[in-house]
Design a protein around this motif. Structure first.
Motif, PDB file in Angstrom:
ATOM      1  N   ILE A 106       3.639  12.566   0.487  1.00 16.85           N
ATOM      2  CA  ILE A 106       3.851  11.269  -0.175  1.00 16.85           C
ATOM      3  C   ILE A 106       2.719  10.304   0.160  1.00 16.85           C
ATOM      4  CG2 ILE A 106       5.353   9.229  -0.259  1.00 16.85           C
ATOM      5  CD1 ILE A 106       6.574  11.593  -1.725  1.00 16.85           C
ATOM      6  N   SER A 107       2.332  10.234   1.435  1.00 16.38           N
ATOM      7  CA  SER A 107       1.278   9.294   1.827  1.00 16.38           C
ATOM      8  C   SER A 107      -0.067   9.672   1.215  1.00 16.38           C
ATOM      9  CB  SER A 107       1.172   9.185   3.349  1.00 16.38           C
ATOM     10  OG  SER A 107       0.818  10.416   3.935  1.00 16.38           O
ATOM     11  N   ALA A 108      -0.292  10.960   0.960  1.00 11.60           N
ATOM     12  CA  ALA A 108      -1.549  11.384   0.309  1.00 11.60           C
ATOM     13  C   ALA A 108      -1.614  10.855  -1.121  1.00 11.60           C
ATOM     14  CB  ALA A 108      -1.668  12.903   0.334  1.00 11.60           C
ATOM     15  N   VAL A 109      -0.502  10.927  -1.835  1.00  9.09           N
ATOM     16  CA  VAL A 109      -0.476  10.395  -3.211  1.00  9.09           C
ATOM     17  C   VAL A 109      -0.739   8.891  -3.187  1.00  9.09           C
ATOM     18  CG1 VAL A 109       1.015   9.930  -5.212  1.00  9.09           C
ATOM     19  CG2 VAL A 109       1.017  12.200  -4.153  1.00  9.09           C
ATOM     20  N   LEU A 110      -0.072   8.185  -2.284  1.00  8.94           N
ATOM     21  CA  LEU A 110      -0.248   6.736  -2.211  1.00  8.94           C
ATOM     22  C   LEU A 110      -1.686   6.364  -1.858  1.00  8.94           C
ATOM     23  CD1 LEU A 110       3.092   5.862  -0.391  1.00  8.94           C
ATOM     24  CD2 LEU A 110       2.570   5.598  -2.833  1.00  8.94           C
ATOM     25  N   ALA A 111      -2.265   7.048  -0.893  1.00  7.53           N
ATOM     26  CA  ALA A 111      -3.648   6.764  -0.489  1.00  7.53           C
ATOM     27  C   ALA A 111      -4.621   7.033  -1.623  1.00  7.53           C
ATOM     28  CB  ALA A 111      -4.010   7.595   0.740  1.00  7.53           C
ATOM     29  N   ARG A 112      -4.389   8.093  -2.355  1.00 11.90           N
ATOM     30  CA  ARG A 112      -5.266   8.441  -3.484  1.00 11.90           C
ATOM     31  C   ARG A 112      -5.298   7.315  -4.523  1.00 11.90           C
ATOM     32  NH1 ARG A 112      -3.390  13.283  -4.140  1.00 11.90           N
ATOM     33  NH2 ARG A 112      -1.905  12.861  -5.799  1.00 11.90           N
ATOM     34  N   HIS A 113      -4.201   6.586  -4.651  1.00  9.01           N
ATOM     35  CA  HIS A 113      -4.128   5.485  -5.618  1.00  9.01           C
ATOM     36  C   HIS A 113      -4.468   4.128  -4.990  1.00  9.01           C
ATOM     37  CE1 HIS A 113      -2.562   7.605  -9.136  1.00  9.01           C
ATOM     38  NE2 HIS A 113      -1.890   8.362  -8.282  1.00  9.01           N
ATOM     39  N   GLY A 114      -4.805   4.094  -3.715  1.00  8.48           N
ATOM     40  CA  GLY A 114      -5.153   2.834  -3.059  1.00  8.48           C
ATOM     41  C   GLY A 114      -3.951   1.972  -2.702  1.00  8.48           C
ATOM     42  N   VAL A 115      -2.787   2.598  -2.533  1.00 15.36           N
ATOM     43  CA  VAL A 115      -1.558   1.891  -2.196  1.00 15.36           C
ATOM     44  C   VAL A 115      -1.353   1.951  -0.676  1.00 15.36           C
ATOM     45  CG1 VAL A 115       0.954   1.874  -2.480  1.00 15.36           C
ATOM     46  CG2 VAL A 115      -0.524   2.429  -4.437  1.00 15.36           C
ATOM     47  N   SER A 116      -1.075   0.806  -0.071  1.00 11.55           N
ATOM     48  CA  SER A 116      -0.858   0.735   1.380  1.00 11.55           C
ATOM     49  C   SER A 116       0.629   0.765   1.693  1.00 11.55           C
ATOM     50  CB  SER A 116      -1.434  -0.557   1.946  1.00 11.55           C
ATOM     51  OG  SER A 116      -2.836  -0.540   1.879  1.00 11.55           O
ATOM     52  N   ILE A 117       0.958   1.420   2.796  1.00 16.63           N
ATOM     53  CA  ILE A 117       2.329   1.436   3.285  1.00 16.63           C
ATOM     54  C   ILE A 117       2.459   0.291   4.282  1.00 16.63           C
ATOM     55  CG2 ILE A 117       4.070   2.738   4.558  1.00 16.63           C
ATOM     56  CD1 ILE A 117       2.639   5.306   3.556  1.00 16.63           C
ATOM     57  N   GLU A 118       3.262  -0.729   3.940  1.00 17.60           N
ATOM     58  CA  GLU A 118       3.445  -1.865   4.830  1.00 17.60           C
ATOM     59  C   GLU A 118       4.539  -1.604   5.852  1.00 17.60           C
ATOM     60  OE1 GLU A 118       3.577  -5.706   3.088  1.00 17.60           O
ATOM     61  OE2 GLU A 118       1.418  -5.591   2.790  1.00 17.60           O
ATOM     62  N   SER A 119       5.571  -0.904   5.448  1.00 17.08           N
ATOM     63  CA  SER A 119       6.600  -0.509   6.399  1.00 17.08           C
ATOM     64  C   SER A 119       7.182   0.819   5.940  1.00 17.08           C
ATOM     65  CB  SER A 119       7.712  -1.560   6.525  1.00 17.08           C
ATOM     66  OG  SER A 119       8.471  -1.620   5.339  1.00 17.08           O
ATOM     67  N   LEU A 120       7.577   1.629   6.905  1.00 15.36           N
ATOM     68  CA  LEU A 120       8.137   2.942   6.621  1.00 15.36           C
ATOM     69  C   LEU A 120       9.215   3.238   7.649  1.00 15.36           C
ATOM     70  CD1 LEU A 120       8.103   5.741   5.180  1.00 15.36           C
ATOM     71  CD2 LEU A 120       6.352   6.420   6.843  1.00 15.36           C
ATOM     72  N   GLU A 121      10.399   3.540   7.157  1.00 15.87           N
ATOM     73  CA  GLU A 121      11.500   3.955   8.022  1.00 15.87           C
ATOM     74  C   GLU A 121      11.954   5.319   7.542  1.00 15.87           C
ATOM     75  OE1 GLU A 121      14.705   1.174   8.517  1.00 15.87           O
ATOM     76  OE2 GLU A 121      13.316  -0.513   8.306  1.00 15.87           O
ATOM     77  N   THR A 122      12.060   6.259   8.467  1.00 16.23           N
ATOM     78  CA  THR A 122      12.520   7.604   8.127  1.00 16.23           C
ATOM     79  C   THR A 122      13.627   8.015   9.085  1.00 16.23           C
ATOM     80  OG1 THR A 122      10.940   8.736   9.553  1.00 16.23           O
ATOM     81  CG2 THR A 122      10.212   8.258   7.304  1.00 16.23           C
ATOM     82  N   ALA A 123      14.452   8.935   8.608  1.00 18.33           N
ATOM     83  CA  ALA A 123      15.515   9.469   9.456  1.00 18.33           C
ATOM     84  C   ALA A 123      15.886  10.849   8.958  1.00 18.33           C
ATOM     85  CB  ALA A 123      16.740   8.561   9.430  1.00 18.33           C
ATOM     86  N   CYS A 124      16.348  11.665   9.866  1.00 17.95           N
ATOM     87  CA  CYS A 124      16.863  12.986   9.548  1.00 17.95           C
ATOM     88  C   CYS A 124      18.326  12.985   9.957  1.00 17.95           C
ATOM     89  CB  CYS A 124      16.089  14.042  10.333  1.00 17.95           C
ATOM     90  SG  CYS A 124      15.712  15.476   9.379  1.00 17.95           S
TER      91      CYS A 124
END
Length: 172
Positions: A106-124
């Protein structure tokens, strides 16, 4: 003149860690503006943004370094000054069966488009019916104001199909 400081904190979790950091900040006249903290695998991890008068920065850094004797590692970075780029906020929510590489993809797609992740929360967590590991992610993204969302959405949807996850990508 005030200076923004960004602290990263990590160490074995125990009561009083936040109090120790906030006491140092308060004693140096710093204002606690925002923070994110978590207990992860027995460790305390956090990010804190403080604002302090420029003349107190060295005193505050010295006080924070003294906490390393208590097992808390602290890195201090000065915040960037200057005008923020024109961006719009977009939310991303993802749910699907857990597997290695989801965040990377997911982060590769966002980076390719120049989109920054300001906050990220993940859980399993365990899926309610099957008990299989379920991965959840929620992100707040900063999209350049001039960027069309259509191509980003198409790339994310194609990846979601490949990963077999549910993905929602919409203006925040």
């Amino acid at each position: 003149m005030k200076t923004s400081l960004v602290l990263t904190l990590i160490g074995p979790d125990r009561p009083g860690l936040v109090n120790a950091v906030s006491r140092c900040a308060s004693e140096c006249g710093a204002n606690w503006l925002e923070s994110r903290m978590a207990h992860l695998a027995g460790q305390f991890a956090g990010v804190v943004r403080l604002e302090v008068h420029a003349g107190q920065v060295d005193k505050l850094e010295t006080a924070l370094q003294a906490l390393e004797g208590q097992g808390l590692r602290i890195a201090v970075a000065r915040g960037a000054a200057g005008p923020a780029a024109s961006v719009r906020k977009v939310g991303l929510d993802l749910v699907g069966h857990d597997r290695p590489g989801i965040v990377r993809d997911i982060s590769a797609v966002l980076a390719r488009h120049g989109v920054s992740i300001e906050s990220l929360e993940t859980a399993c967590e365990s899926a309610s019916m099957s008990g299989e590991p379920l991965f959840r992610a929620r992100a707040e993204l900063a999209v350049p104001a001039t960027l069309e969302l259509g191509p980003v959405r198409l790339d994310l949807e194609a990846l979601a199909n490949e990963l077999m996850v549910d993905l929602d990508f919409a203006d925040a």
